[in-house]
Enzyme design. Structure first.
Site, PDB file in Angstrom:
ATOM      1  N   GLU A  58      15.864 -27.786 -33.066  1.00 40.17           N
ATOM      2  CA  GLU A  58      15.080 -26.669 -32.539  1.00 40.17           C
ATOM      3  C   GLU A  58      14.993 -26.706 -31.015  1.00 40.17           C
ATOM      4  O   GLU A  58      14.982 -25.651 -30.367  1.00 40.17           O
ATOM      5  CB  GLU A  58      13.676 -26.677 -33.154  1.00 40.17           C
ATOM      6  CG  GLU A  58      13.645 -26.607 -34.671  1.00 40.17           C
ATOM      7  CD  GLU A  58      14.396 -25.418 -35.245  1.00 40.17           C
ATOM      8  OE1 GLU A  58      14.481 -24.370 -34.571  1.00 40.17           O
ATOM      9  OE2 GLU A  58      14.900 -25.539 -36.378  1.00 40.17           O
ATOM     10  N   HIS A  93      17.952 -25.057 -29.371  1.00 36.49           N
ATOM     11  CA  HIS A  93      17.884 -23.603 -29.340  1.00 36.49           C
ATOM     12  C   HIS A  93      17.204 -23.067 -28.082  1.00 36.49           C
ATOM     13  O   HIS A  93      17.386 -21.895 -27.738  1.00 36.49           O
ATOM     14  CB  HIS A  93      17.105 -23.100 -30.553  1.00 36.49           C
ATOM     15  CG  HIS A  93      17.890 -23.034 -31.816  1.00 36.49           C
ATOM     16  ND1 HIS A  93      19.139 -22.461 -31.901  1.00 36.49           N
ATOM     17  CD2 HIS A  93      17.586 -23.458 -33.070  1.00 36.49           C
ATOM     18  CE1 HIS A  93      19.566 -22.530 -33.149  1.00 36.49           C
ATOM     19  NE2 HIS A  93      18.649 -23.138 -33.879  1.00 36.49           N
TER      20      HIS A  93
END
Length: 862
Positions: A320, A323
């Protein structure tokens, strides 16, 4: 610059193959949002909220209407600067839009659109949603948002498409004693009457609507400064100690990514936020500056967490956080290129984790995810990595193993082909060129080609614009080993020949030098070798290798001299080829028998998992007992080395091996394993501290699988009374894992009665399906409306196919087809196609390969 002709031709062909008449369901482009000023007043108790938004926008040419996304929202008032009257409002629930029709043309230029509206707070992870939990004797509710792929429209009227980037300012009126969180730090907080406060957050960077985040609850935050960034982990009050591991991981990873991407993290803070609950479809979401995780993907509790949990949490954090650059700073232009976000993050999570935990050998673990991708990619229902997406329902289907795991494997192959330094230079060039904007896949290839002496675009197109798995056939030839490219297929639908330019690394047995080349259907190659060769040396390529019998015999003879990666690669290829009928399945069993206690942990885990899967595939067949005559001695031989109890100073890699072997022994109904687990469970009931987190996990899983009524009732009592939300969800899942059908029915009844939280109920159904898929599918058909109320709306089309796909009964195919026709929109049926092909494949293997393997075992045993 225009895309190369090959890309356009391939993409056009793929689009045509889906539907010649299909067009994207997108908004008109005449109005362009620049900035949203959003104010919300949530009423958590009533599960509603009031909102208002001022949208600064540009109208490109005079028009009488503005169309934007909105669903489950009611507009109370609408006005537009420069317009003297309010518009007529109409809603399209199918396309999830609202049309504002004005009596006269809106002039071209800048305007401000103001909308007062009302909306729902959901109890599934879509839009603004609530998660309920127990805190001691108190019942509490926290609020979060989940907008990917297309649920920001449930929170505010907006242009909810990834290429419509804008800035956001969010204001929320909330209880004064609760913590409010968004993408950016708080700019101002004002006390209000009635125990409320008004919190305004700083304006966000220019970003896609699906990255906006809001959270509210009785939270606590642990934090530290990392390279000038305020890094925090936000958890339920009282869970602060469970956040320490995640904070340490994030603090390591952030500087690594800043260096790798060559771009400083662009926000002043980065929060990792834990929510108590679950989804059947995702575990975390990369909202810019405010990453949301379900607790199991972020928190580590020493009392119940396992070594596998610690590794999984680290990887999800790394995924994550990646990202924040690849997805948030630079965003795919449309869902066709979703893999640019997910495939890349799946690849670099491994690179970052390996940097800080090389002892975990995560690249070896990643071969398992590549296997799962190949299994899907070799059957009907697969799709290219870059695939035409027509609407948001179809976009939801793209969050799959092809996008994530095949994407990751292809990137690793391309990085190996051009070299790590060249690849990073290309990635940095891509990030700089498209920061705060959108990109398509070819933008990445152009960036790498600009710095690489080995152009990759043509190779990359072969692997991203067409589906399927290349097969390299290796056969002895007069001058060495001949390599020829073919296609690996597990069913007839995937047997259409395709051409790939496949980067291949090969190592002749007994040699250190690596042969490098590109093999394609029209350009075979020969590797000089007298004794045999390991094709795909290091296992960095995305293809299968089929060796002729003499080459396979040479590799089997030298199996224990191969690297761990090549041992895994050979086991994986021979196993898949055996299942699919390319060679006898007993070739895999023979290789598995070569794996001993001195093998790398990942190799032992792979053997345990494959034998467990085979035993499950033998479910209901008379040959299962014969298979276990082979599997149990092998598993017990490996288990004797690790035993039940962790030894002082043992490597952290041993715990996952122990867990995998115990799981496989349990699956194979090993009497000694079951008896010892029951003994330890009885001691655990009397004194919970008697088991470590790793031991607790294995013991409870074994006892639950083989539970009698008394054991099941004890687990049920623990689930009801447990106050730790992580442990509570685990216990409810365990109720459904029993092999006793009558107890599985009782687990479904527990879900139906509403005893566990809403997000836990579908998980129980999914766990039941592992052993009783037909029973779980019956439950879905009988309670579809209720089940739909438990699931996120845009993901419902995937749940029933996933349940049905675990069946081995060919009759399930017709049932699933009928279900899909009745309940799943046409653009959202790809999950059903994948499930149908899985059922058909497994049924075929049970009829052919499994009985033949059992006969081989019987001869060998005799």
């Amino acid at each position: 610059m225009k895309s190369p002709a090959i890309f356009l031709a391939a993409l056009a062909a793929l689009t045509c193959a889906q539907s010649k008449a299909a067009t994207r369901v997108v908004l008109p482009t005449n109005a362009v949002p620049l900035h949203y000023d959003v104010s919300i007043v949530p009423d958590a108790a009533r599960l509603t909220f009031a909102g208002s938004v001022k949208i600064d926008l540009v109208v490109k040419k005079p028009s009488r209407s503005i169309v934007l996304n909105a669903t489950d929202l009611v507009f109370d008032r609408v006005s537009l600067s420069g317009a003297t009257t309010s518009p007529a409002i109409s809603y399209d629930s199918k396309e999830e839009t609202a049309t504002l029709a004005f009596p006269a043309d809106i002039s071209a230029g800048r305007h401000t659109l103001t909308i007062a509206y009302r909306g729902k707070i959901f109890q599934q992870a879509a839009g603004l949603f609530a998660l309920d939990y127990s805190a001691g004797k108190a019942e509490k509710r926290a609020l979060f948002t989940q907008f990917e792929n297309s649920d920001a429209r449930r929170f505010l009227p907006c242009w909810d498409e990834p290429d419509r980037k804008a800035t956001f300012t969010l204001t929320a009126t909330v209880p004064k004693d609760e913590m409010a969180i968004s993408n950016t730090p708080i700019a101002a907080s004002e006390s209000l009457a009635g125990g409320l406060k008004r919190v305004t957050f700083k304006t966000s960077p220019k970003m896609s609507s699906y990255l906006l985040f809001f959270g509210l609850g009785d939270f606590e935050r642990v934090s530290r400064q990392v390279n000038g960034v305020d890094v925090g982990v936000v958890v339920k009050r009282g869970d602060g100690p469970k956040a320490a591991y995640a904070l340490e991981a994030a603090s390591q990873i952030l500087p690594y990514y800043e260096d790798y991407f060559g771009v400083k993290y662009p926000l002043p803070k980065l929060d990792l936020i834990a929510g108590p609950g679950a989804s059947q479809f995702f575990s975390a979401m990369e909202n810019w500056g405010a990453i949301f995780y379900f607790e199991r993907a972020l928190e580590i509790d020493p009392k119940i967490s396992t070594e596998e949990d610690r590794r999984s949490v680290y990887l999800v954090i790394a995924h994550e956080m990646a990202h924040q650059w690849f997805g948030d700073l630079v965003t795919m232009d449309w869902w066709d290129d979703l893999w640019l976000n997910e495939g890349f993050a799946s690849w670099i999570e491994l690179k970052a984790t390996d940097r800080f935990h090389p002892e975990w050998k995560v690249w070896l673990d990643s071969l398992g995810s590549k296997e799962r991708a190949m299994d899907v990619d070799a059957r009907a229902g697969t799709h290219p990595i870059v695939t035409p997406i027509m609407d948001v329902l179809q976009a939801n289907q793209a969050f799959d193993t092809i996008t994530y795991s095949k994407g990751q494997a292809v990137i690793r192959m391309l990085e190996n082909y051009v070299g790590a330094d060249v690849w990073r230079a290309g990635v940095r060039r891509y990030i700089r060129a498209h920061a705060y904007a959108n990109a398509v896949t070819d933008d990445l290839w152009r960036a790498v080609d600009a710095v690489s002496p080995r152009p990759i675009t043509r190779i990359a197109h072969d692997f991203t614009l067409q589906p399927g798995v290349p097969l390299i056939r290796a056969a002895r030839a007069q001058d060495g080993v001949r390599l020829v490219q073919d296609r690996f297929a597990m069913d007839q639908s995937a047997r259409r020949p395709l051409v790939w330019r496949v980067p291949v690394l090969a190592r002749p047995l007994g040699a250190q030098a690596i042969w490098r080349g590109v093999v394609s259907r029209g350009a075979p190659a020969t590797v000089a070798s007298k004794d045999g060769v390991v094709v795909n040396a290091g296992q960095g390529g995305y293809f299968r290798t089929l060796y002729d019998p003499t080459l396979l015999a040479a590799l089997a003879k030298n199996f224990r001299e191969l690297s761990a990666a090549d041992e895994l690669g050979l086991l994986n290829d021979v196993g898949a080829l055996g299942y699919s009928g390319y060679e006898p399945l007993e070739d895999f069993l023979s290789l598995a028998g070569e794996v001993g206690p001195s093998a790398e942990p990942q190799v032992q885990i792979a053997v345990a998992e494959k034998l467990e899967a085979l035993d499950n595939l033998y479910r209901g067949l008379p040959e299962r007992a014969t298979f276990r005559q082979f599997a149990l001695p092998l598993l017990n031989r490996l288990f004797a080395q690790v035993g039940w109890n962790a030894r002082p100073g043992e490597s952290s890699n041993v715990a996952p091996v122990r867990a995998a072997l115990l799981s496989a022994l349990s699956q194979c109904d090993d009497p000694a394993t079951i008896a010892e687990a029951r003994r330890r469970f009885a001691a655990y009931v009397a004194e919970p501290s008697s088991l470590s987190g790793d031991a607790r996990s294995s013991v409870l899983k074994i006892v639950a699988r083989h539970a009698d009524e008394a054991a099941w009732e004890e687990l049920h009592k623990q689930a009801r009374t447990e106050t730790n939300t992580l442990a509570k969800r685990q216990l409810y899942d365990l109720l459904g894992s029993t092999e006793d059908e009558s107890l599985a029915r009782r687990a479904l009844a527990v879900a139906l009665a509403g005893e566990p939280t809403i997000t836990t109920r579908p998980s129980i159904v999914a766990v039941v399906a592992r052993e009783h898929p037909e029973l779980a599918f019956d439950f879905i058909e009988a309670h579809l409306d209720l089940l739909d109320s438990w699931l996120e709306a845009d993901s419902r089309s995937q749940f029933a196919p996933r349940i049905a796909g675990q069946s081995f009964d060919p009759k399930m195919i017709a049932r699933l087809k009928a279900f899909a026709e009745a309940h799943i929109p046409a653009t959202a049926r790809n999950a059903a196609k994948k499930a149908e092909s899985a059922i058909a494949f497994h049924a075929k293997a049970r009829a052919g390969q499994l009985p033949a393997a059992a006969r081989w075992i019987a001869r060998r045993h005799a």
